[in-house]
Design a protein around this motif. Structure first.
Motif, PDB file in Angstrom:
ATOM      1  N   LYS A 193       0.773  -1.269  -0.054  1.00 22.47           N
ATOM      2  CA  LYS A 193       0.093   0.037  -0.061  1.00 22.47           C
ATOM      3  C   LYS A 193       0.882   1.212   0.190  1.00 22.47           C
ATOM      4  CE  LYS A 193      -3.578  -2.151   2.441  1.00 22.47           C
ATOM      5  NZ  LYS A 193      -4.657  -2.421   3.727  1.00 22.47           N
ATOM      6  N   TYR A 194       2.087   1.202   0.572  1.00 23.59           N
ATOM      7  CA  TYR A 194       2.900   2.344   0.327  1.00 23.59           C
ATOM      8  C   TYR A 194       3.235   2.637  -1.093  1.00 23.59           C
ATOM      9  CZ  TYR A 194       3.313   1.951   5.589  1.00 23.59           C
ATOM     10  OH  TYR A 194       2.990   1.927   6.884  1.00 23.59           O
ATOM     11  N   LEU A 195       3.216   1.747  -1.853  1.00 24.35           N
ATOM     12  CA  LEU A 195       3.665   1.876  -3.422  1.00 24.35           C
ATOM     13  C   LEU A 195       2.386   2.423  -4.210  1.00 24.35           C
ATOM     14  CD1 LEU A 195       5.685  -1.494  -4.060  1.00 24.35           C
ATOM     15  CD2 LEU A 195       6.578   0.742  -3.202  1.00 24.35           C
ATOM     16  N   SER A 196       2.324   3.733  -3.912  1.00 20.67           N
ATOM     17  CA  SER A 196       1.024   4.381  -4.438  1.00 20.67           C
ATOM     18  C   SER A 196       1.380   5.859  -4.668  1.00 20.67           C
ATOM     19  CB  SER A 196       0.004   4.280  -3.588  1.00 20.67           C
ATOM     20  OG  SER A 196       0.147   4.978  -2.558  1.00 20.67           O
ATOM     21  N   PHE A 197       0.574   6.616  -5.559  1.00 22.10           N
ATOM     22  CA  PHE A 197       0.652   7.963  -5.746  1.00 22.10           C
ATOM     23  C   PHE A 197       0.214   8.887  -4.409  1.00 22.10           C
ATOM     24  CE2 PHE A 197      -1.513  12.082  -7.036  1.00 22.10           C
ATOM     25  CZ  PHE A 197      -0.170  12.519  -7.355  1.00 22.10           C
ATOM     26  N   ASP A 198      -0.757   8.488  -4.015  1.00 19.07           N
ATOM     27  CA  ASP A 198      -1.210   9.085  -2.680  1.00 19.07           C
ATOM     28  C   ASP A 198       0.258   9.131  -1.516  1.00 19.07           C
ATOM     29  OD1 ASP A 198      -3.487   9.558  -3.538  1.00 19.07           O
ATOM     30  OD2 ASP A 198      -4.575   7.779  -2.678  1.00 19.07           O
ATOM     31  N   VAL A 199       0.587   8.126  -1.206  1.00 22.65           N
ATOM     32  CA  VAL A 199       1.920   8.016  -0.405  1.00 22.65           C
ATOM     33  C   VAL A 199       2.841   8.942  -0.771  1.00 22.65           C
ATOM     34  CG1 VAL A 199       3.718   6.592   0.930  1.00 22.65           C
ATOM     35  CG2 VAL A 199       1.299   5.844   0.423  1.00 22.65           C
ATOM     36  N   LEU A 200       3.372   8.882  -2.129  1.00 25.48           N
ATOM     37  CA  LEU A 200       4.366   9.846  -2.769  1.00 25.48           C
ATOM     38  C   LEU A 200       4.089  11.143  -2.555  1.00 25.48           C
ATOM     39  CD1 LEU A 200       6.984   9.679  -4.245  1.00 25.48           C
ATOM     40  CD2 LEU A 200       5.905   9.411  -6.276  1.00 25.48           C
ATOM     41  N   ALA A 201       2.666  11.502  -2.876  1.00 20.44           N
ATOM     42  CA  ALA A 201       2.289  12.893  -2.661  1.00 20.44           C
ATOM     43  C   ALA A 201       2.349  13.546  -1.124  1.00 20.44           C
ATOM     44  CB  ALA A 201       0.977  13.130  -3.245  1.00 20.44           C
ATOM     45  N   GLN A 202       1.994  12.650  -0.400  1.00 20.26           N
ATOM     46  CA  GLN A 202       1.803  12.809   0.939  1.00 20.26           C
ATOM     47  C   GLN A 202       3.100  13.076   1.799  1.00 20.26           C
ATOM     48  OE1 GLN A 202      -0.266   9.873   2.865  1.00 20.26           O
ATOM     49  NE2 GLN A 202      -2.337  10.433   1.775  1.00 20.26           N
ATOM     50  N   GLN A 203       4.275  12.229   1.280  1.00 19.78           N
ATOM     51  CA  GLN A 203       5.493  12.319   1.790  1.00 19.78           C
ATOM     52  C   GLN A 203       6.595  13.204   0.946  1.00 19.78           C
ATOM     53  OE1 GLN A 203       6.364  10.938   4.885  1.00 19.78           O
ATOM     54  NE2 GLN A 203       4.096  10.525   4.964  1.00 19.78           N
ATOM     55  N   SER A 204       5.999  13.888  -0.027  1.00 19.48           N
ATOM     56  CA  SER A 204       7.179  14.529  -0.949  1.00 19.48           C
ATOM     57  C   SER A 204       8.175  15.527  -0.409  1.00 19.48           C
ATOM     58  CB  SER A 204       6.065  15.380  -2.109  1.00 19.48           C
ATOM     59  OG  SER A 204       5.528  16.273  -1.576  1.00 19.48           O
ATOM     60  N   ALA A 205       7.783  16.291   0.506  1.00 22.75           N
ATOM     61  CA  ALA A 205       8.528  17.197   1.320  1.00 22.75           C
ATOM     62  C   ALA A 205       9.716  16.570   1.916  1.00 22.75           C
ATOM     63  CB  ALA A 205       7.726  18.162   2.067  1.00 22.75           C
ATOM     64  N   TYR A 206       9.218  15.563   2.752  1.00 20.34           N
ATOM     65  CA  TYR A 206       9.981  14.907   3.422  1.00 20.34           C
ATOM     66  C   TYR A 206      11.139  14.129   2.866  1.00 20.34           C
ATOM     67  CZ  TYR A 206      11.769  10.750   6.425  1.00 20.34           C
ATOM     68  OH  TYR A 206      12.632   9.953   6.890  1.00 20.34           O
ATOM     69  N   LEU A 207      10.739  13.320   1.535  1.00 22.98           N
ATOM     70  CA  LEU A 207      11.501  12.662   0.866  1.00 22.98           C
ATOM     71  C   LEU A 207      12.749  13.361   0.076  1.00 22.98           C
ATOM     72  CD1 LEU A 207       9.053  10.164  -0.809  1.00 22.98           C
ATOM     73  CD2 LEU A 207      10.632   9.512   0.756  1.00 22.98           C
ATOM     74  N   HIS A 208      12.013  14.931  -0.549  1.00 23.71           N
ATOM     75  CA  HIS A 208      13.059  15.871  -1.011  1.00 23.71           C
ATOM     76  C   HIS A 208      13.978  16.123   0.103  1.00 23.71           C
ATOM     77  CE1 HIS A 208      10.852  17.181  -4.735  1.00 23.71           C
ATOM     78  NE2 HIS A 208      11.197  16.160  -5.011  1.00 23.71           N
ATOM     79  N   ASP A 209      13.587  16.424   1.061  1.00 18.22           N
ATOM     80  CA  ASP A 209      14.787  16.784   2.230  1.00 18.22           C
ATOM     81  C   ASP A 209      15.881  15.779   2.549  1.00 18.22           C
ATOM     82  OD1 ASP A 209      14.421  19.181   3.315  1.00 18.22           O
ATOM     83  OD2 ASP A 209      13.227  18.715   5.198  1.00 18.22           O
ATOM     84  N   LEU A 210      15.109  14.365   2.571  1.00 23.28           N
ATOM     85  CA  LEU A 210      15.846  13.252   2.888  1.00 23.28           C
ATOM     86  C   LEU A 210      16.980  13.166   1.706  1.00 23.28           C
ATOM     87  CD1 LEU A 210      16.124  11.135   4.990  1.00 23.28           C
ATOM     88  CD2 LEU A 210      14.812   9.666   3.837  1.00 23.28           C
ATOM     89  N   VAL A 211      16.483  13.106   0.313  1.00 20.72           N
ATOM     90  CA  VAL A 211      17.390  12.778  -0.753  1.00 20.72           C
ATOM     91  C   VAL A 211      18.662  14.013  -0.700  1.00 20.72           C
ATOM     92  CG1 VAL A 211      16.171  14.014  -2.449  1.00 20.72           C
ATOM     93  CG2 VAL A 211      17.436  11.949  -3.000  1.00 20.72           C
TER      94      VAL A 211
END
Length: 242
Positions: free
Chosen positions: A27-45
Motif C-alpha cells: 500500500k506504500y507503493l502508490s501516488f497518494d503516499v508519494l504525494a503525502q511524503q514529497s516534502a520529507y523525501l526531497h529533504d531526505l534525498v
C-alpha cells in the motif's frame, strides 16, 4: 535435503510476498503516499543521498524478487527523488540506471529460484507441448525475451517465472532483461521527474503513457528488430522444405 535445496528459494520468496501483503507494505507503493511524503523525501534525498540511493536499490530488488504489486511506483519515485539531486536531465537517467539494475537483479533472483524448483525434471515429465514450447523459445531465447521486455504485453514477474520454467540460459535472461526494460524505466522515471507539478495541481500521473503512439511505436520497432533472426530462420526453413 535435496527437495529443500530445490524448492527452498521459491518457497522463501512466496513467504516473503505473503508477509509483505499481509503487513500492507504494497500500500506504500502508490501516488497518494508519494504525494503525502514529497516534502520529507526531497529533504531526505538532499541531506542523505547515499542512504536514499542504498535504500532505493534495496527496496526495489526486494519488491521485484517477491513480485510485490505496485513496483512501477518505485521507478516513478526514482524520477521524483533523483531529479532534485542530479538535475532535470540527469535525474531521470540516474533513476533509470538504478531502477533497471535493481529490477534486473530482483528478476534474476526470482528466475533462478523458479529454474531451481520448476525446471529440469519437471519439464521433462511434462513432455509434449511443454517440450515443443521450450524448443521453440530457446531457438531465439534472447530475441523472444527482449521482445517481451520491450512491449507491455505480459506481467514482469510472469516473464521471470516463464523464463525460469523454460530453461532460458542465465546469461541470456540477464542481458535481455537489462536491455529490454531500459526504455520503460526511462519513460516512468521521466514521468516521476515531473510528478511534483502534478501534485501541486492536484492531478495524478497517467500510468498508461507507455501506450501512447509516440512511446509505443519505437518500442514495437525495437521488438520487431529483436525478432528478425527468428523470422529469417523461419524463411530459410520454408525455403529448404520447398
Amino acid at each position: 535435503m535435496k527437495s529443500l535445496q530445490r524448492f527452498g528459494p521459491l518457497i522463501l520468496i512466496g513467504l516473503g510476498l505473503i508477509t509483505a501483503i499481509s503487513m500492507g507494505w504494497h500500500k506504500y507503493l502508490s501516488f497518494d503516499v508519494l504525494a503525502q511524503q514529497s516534502a520529507y523525501l526531497h529533504d531526505l534525498v538532499l541531506t542523505r543521498p547515499l542512504v536514499v540511493i542504498g535504500a532505493y536499490v534495496g527496496i526495489y530488488i526486494l519488491a521485484t524478487t517477491i513480485a510485490l504489486p505496485g513496483a512501477i511506483w518505485i521507478t516513478i519515485a526514482g524520477g521524483f527523488l533523483f531529479g532534485p539531486l542530479f538535475g532535470p536531465v540527469f535525474g531521470p537517467i540516474m533513476a533509470t540506471a538504478l531502477a533497471s539494475t535493481s529490477a534486473t537483479i530482483g528478476a534474476t533472483f526470482l528466475f533462478m529460484a523458479t529454474q531451481s524448483a520448476l525446471g529440469g525434471g519437471l519439464r521433462a515429465r511434462a513432455g509434449g507441448l511443454i517440450d515443443r514450447l521450450e524448443k521453440g523459445f530457446q531457438e531465439n531465447a534472447f530475441g523472444y525475451l527482449l521482445t517481451l521486455r520491450l512491449l507491455p504485453v505480459a506481467p514482469f514477474f510472469g516473464i521471470n517465472l516463464a523464463a525460469g520454467f523454460l530453461g532460458v540460459p542465465l546469461r541470456t535472461f540477464v542481458l535481455a532483461t537489462a536491455i529490454g526494460i531500459l526504455p520503460g524505466c526511462y519513460v516512468y522515471a521521466s514521468l516521476g521527474n515531473g510528478i511534483e507539478h502534478l501534485i501541486s495541481q492536484g492531478q495524478t500521473p497517467n500510468l498508461k503513457i507507455i501506450y501512447n503512439p509516440e512511446v509505443l511505436g519505437p518500442l514495437v520497432g525495437l521488438a520487431l528488430l529483436a525478432l528478425l533472426p527468428t523470422a529469417w530462420k523461419f524463411i530459410q526453413a520454408r525455403r529448404k522444405a520447398a
